[in-house]
Enzyme design. Structure first.
Site, PDB file in Angstrom:
ATOM      1  N   GLY A  70       0.808  -1.211   0.000  1.00 33.72           N
ATOM      2  CA  GLY A  70       0.000   0.000   0.000  1.00 33.72           C
ATOM      3  C   GLY A  70       0.844   1.265   0.000  1.00 33.72           C
ATOM      4  N   SER A  71       1.930   1.254   0.746  1.00 35.88           N
ATOM      5  CA  SER A  71       2.757   2.464   0.843  1.00 35.88           C
ATOM      6  C   SER A  71       3.326   2.841  -0.516  1.00 35.88           C
ATOM      7  CB  SER A  71       3.910   2.246   1.840  1.00 35.88           C
ATOM      8  OG  SER A  71       3.404   1.972   3.125  1.00 35.88           O
ATOM      9  N   ASN A 151      -7.670   3.907   8.843  1.00 38.53           N
ATOM     10  CA  ASN A 151      -7.089   2.728   9.487  1.00 38.53           C
ATOM     11  C   ASN A 151      -7.149   2.777  11.008  1.00 38.53           C
ATOM     12  OD1 ASN A 151      -5.168   4.804   8.496  1.00 38.53           O
ATOM     13  ND2 ASN A 151      -3.727   3.716   9.804  1.00 38.53           N
ATOM     14  N   GLN A 179      -7.684  -0.078   3.542  1.00 36.81           N
ATOM     15  CA  GLN A 179      -8.562  -0.669   4.562  1.00 36.81           C
ATOM     16  C   GLN A 179      -9.909  -1.091   3.983  1.00 36.81           C
ATOM     17  OE1 GLN A 179      -7.996  -1.408   7.820  1.00 36.81           O
ATOM     18  NE2 GLN A 179      -5.903  -0.652   7.771  1.00 36.81           N
ATOM     19  N   SER A 199      -3.556  -3.170  -0.626  1.00 38.08           N
ATOM     20  CA  SER A 199      -2.478  -3.965  -0.035  1.00 38.08           C
ATOM     21  C   SER A 199      -3.025  -5.308   0.429  1.00 38.08           C
ATOM     22  CB  SER A 199      -1.888  -3.204   1.159  1.00 38.08           C
ATOM     23  OG  SER A 199      -0.936  -4.003   1.815  1.00 38.08           O
ATOM     24  N   HIS A 201      -2.003  -7.633   2.551  1.00 33.68           N
ATOM     25  CA  HIS A 201      -1.978  -8.158   3.933  1.00 33.68           C
ATOM     26  C   HIS A 201      -3.091  -7.595   4.813  1.00 33.68           C
ATOM     27  CE1 HIS A 201       0.135  -4.941   6.403  1.00 33.68           C
ATOM     28  NE2 HIS A 201       0.409  -4.497   5.194  1.00 33.68           N
ATOM     29  N   THR A 237      11.928  -7.993 -10.894  1.00 37.29           N
ATOM     30  CA  THR A 237      11.243  -9.254 -11.161  1.00 37.29           C
ATOM     31  C   THR A 237      10.013  -9.371 -10.277  1.00 37.29           C
ATOM     32  OG1 THR A 237      13.346 -10.229 -11.746  1.00 37.29           O
ATOM     33  CG2 THR A 237      11.554 -11.765 -11.228  1.00 37.29           C
ATOM     34  N   CYS A 324       2.267   2.380  12.819  1.00 37.65           N
ATOM     35  CA  CYS A 324       3.388   3.248  12.481  1.00 37.65           C
ATOM     36  C   CYS A 324       3.686   4.229  13.594  1.00 37.65           C
ATOM     37  CB  CYS A 324       3.073   4.028  11.209  1.00 37.65           C
ATOM     38  SG  CYS A 324       2.260   3.010   9.994  1.00 37.65           S
TER      39      CYS A 324
HETATM   40  C1  PLP Z   1      -1.602  -0.572   6.050  1.00 41.67           C
HETATM   41  C2  PLP Z   1      -1.954   0.676   5.338  1.00 41.67           C
HETATM   42  C3  PLP Z   1      -1.089   1.249   4.389  1.00 41.67           C
HETATM   43  C4  PLP Z   1       0.279   0.685   4.100  1.00 41.67           C
HETATM   44  O1  PLP Z   1       0.204  -0.539   3.406  1.00 41.67           O
HETATM   45  P1  PLP Z   1       1.508  -1.458   3.367  1.00 41.67           P
HETATM   46  O2  PLP Z   1       1.146  -2.564   2.450  1.00 41.67           O
HETATM   47  O3  PLP Z   1       1.732  -1.927   4.776  1.00 41.67           O
HETATM   48  O4  PLP Z   1       2.616  -0.610   2.853  1.00 41.67           O
HETATM   49  C5  PLP Z   1      -1.494   2.388   3.740  1.00 41.67           C
HETATM   50  N1  PLP Z   1      -2.687   2.951   3.991  1.00 41.67           N
HETATM   51  C6  PLP Z   1      -3.542   2.436   4.888  1.00 41.67           C
HETATM   52  C7  PLP Z   1      -4.864   3.090   5.109  1.00 41.67           C
HETATM   53  C8  PLP Z   1      -3.205   1.286   5.599  1.00 41.67           C
HETATM   54  O5  PLP Z   1      -4.057   0.797   6.490  1.00 41.67           O
END
Ligand code: PLP
Length: 396
Positions: A70-71, A151, A179, A199, A201, A237, A324
């Site tokens: 996500g970042s 989040n 989210q 993202s 995870h 890759t 974070c």
């Molecule tokens: C977790 C999160 C991110 C970051 O995602 P990553 O895959 O951990 O880099 C960005 N934005 C929100 C709203 C998140 O909850």
């Protein structure tokens, strides 16, 4: 026994997501750029995964760029839109004060490079309106970035309305939907979304993989230079096992969305009801427009960090805010943005549920939080002053 209630930080991988990954960790190990058959099998997996993710968002496969999460997707979205804006002499960006740091810190960098950033205030309920976005739009605005669901406090923004406003004014619209994806129905076309970050995870897929959706015709700016992967926009890759797994996790999450949402929402409501009985505490964020699994409270007269550690001793894994910021003593920028005073924001607790939680776990959490808040208040000087009337309560 441990209870996991920190699903906004990350989720446990589902069985299907793990199984989808395994072949690409063993037999199908080829590089998708290789022309031989082992490479082409990996390329086929990549093709299928892109198709699957696109179907769930309502976009074309070629509108997706796989990223490290996500970042990276947030960084790429903002830098790309800013670069396009600058070419037209438009260097004004609108966002909100309670975005994820992946957005806020990228905006801070763009500011140093000469862009002007307006961060909209969020209401006490954690929402902003499309009208407020519209009022902030100027002739030189190139981008609006508003997160889909927060989040920390779980509030869900009126994304389709904001998208419509941006479209009407010819301004690009990005949403950090990390989210939301896998938890809320998304249709990037109907919702007028130009750029969207996700993202894996956060929906029971693996860490370190995500994607950026960019509407056809929006030129992306490379953050990483190198090979021609991802149509030349993101070198390196491809992480084939993680990409295959992400697609499987997303498909599963979307297939079960209705059922999971109903189940998790009932758990959430039970938890909110239980924690509301603790005096001088308050739910953060709107009661209705919030993620099915999000419970965020502030309690007066306690330290969120101490509460977390004691809860962990009792087997409850929670968070005081976003992962974070934990580890730093600054109160959450999200809670400050919704107007919680510092001393209240310090006493925050975030419990984020998934379909793996049970009703018994919720009752255990309620007991553990209630006891621990009472225990901590027992030797808190702030609480003593509140009780004696030396200080006024902020929360009823
Ligand atoms: C977790 C999160 C991110 C970051 O995602 P990553 O895959 O951990 O880099 C960005 N934005 C929100 C709203 C998140 O909850």
């Amino acid at each position: 026994m441990r209870i996991y209630a920190d699903n906004a930080a990350t989720t446990r991988m589902s069985r299907r997501a793990i199984d989808a990954m395994l072949p690409y960790l063993s037999d199908i190990y080829g590089n998708p750029s290789s022309l031989h058959s082992i490479g082409q099998e990996a390329a086929q997996a990549l093709f299928a995964a892109r198709q699957t993710v696109a179907e769930q968002l309502g976009c074309e496969p070629r509108e997706l760029t796989f990223t490290s999460g996500g970042s990276e997707a947030d960084n790429m979205a903002l830098v790309s839109a800013a670069t396009l804006g600058a070419k037209k002499g438009k260097k004004h960006i609108i966002s909100t004060a309670f975005e994820h740091h992946a957005v806020l810190h990228t905006l801070a960098r763009l500011e140093k490079q000469g862009f002007e950033v307006t961060l909209l205030d969020v209401h006490e309920n954690g929402l902003i309106s499309a009208e407020e976005v519209e009022q902030a739009i100027r002739p030189d605005t190139c981008l609006v970035s508003v997160m889909y669901a927060n989040n920390e406090i779980g509030t869900i923004q009126p994304i389709a309305e904001i998208g419509a406003v941006c479209r009407a004014h010819g301004v690009l619209f990005h949403t950090d939907a990390v989210q939301a994806v896998g938890h809320l129905p998304i249709d990037v076309v109907k919702q007028n979304i130009d750029l969207l970050s996700l993202s894996a995870h956060k929906f029971h897929g693996p860490k370190g993989i995500g994607a950026l959706y960019a509407r056809r015709g929006i030129a992306l700016t490379n953050l990483i230079e190198g090979g021609a992967q991802e149509r030349g926009k993101r070198a390196g890759t491809e992480n084939v096992p993680a990409i295959a797994s992400m697609a499987a996790a997303l498909k599963e999450a979307c297939e079960n969305m209705e059922k999971n949402t109903a189940y998790v929402r009932a758990l959430r409501d039970r938890l909110i009801e239980g924690l509301s009985k603790i005096p001088h505490g308050a739910l953060n964020g709107d009661r209705e427009h919030r993620l099915a699994g999000n419970v965020s409270f502030c309690f007066e007269g306690i330290e969120g960090e101490s509460l977390l550690l004691l809860l962990d001793d009792k087997g409850v894994c929670a968070s005081s805010g976003s992962a974070c910021t934990s580890g730093s003593l600054d109160p959450s920028h999200v809670l400050l943005a919704i107007g919680r005073p510092h001393e209240v924001a310090h006493g925050s607790l975030r419990l984020t549920l998934s379909e793996e939680n049970t009703e018994e776990e919720i009752d255990t959490i309620i007991r553990a939080v209630t006891e621990t808040v009472e225990y901590l208040r027992g030797f808190s000087p702030v609480w003593r002053d509140l009780q004696s009337g030396k200080r006024a309560y902020i929360l009823k």
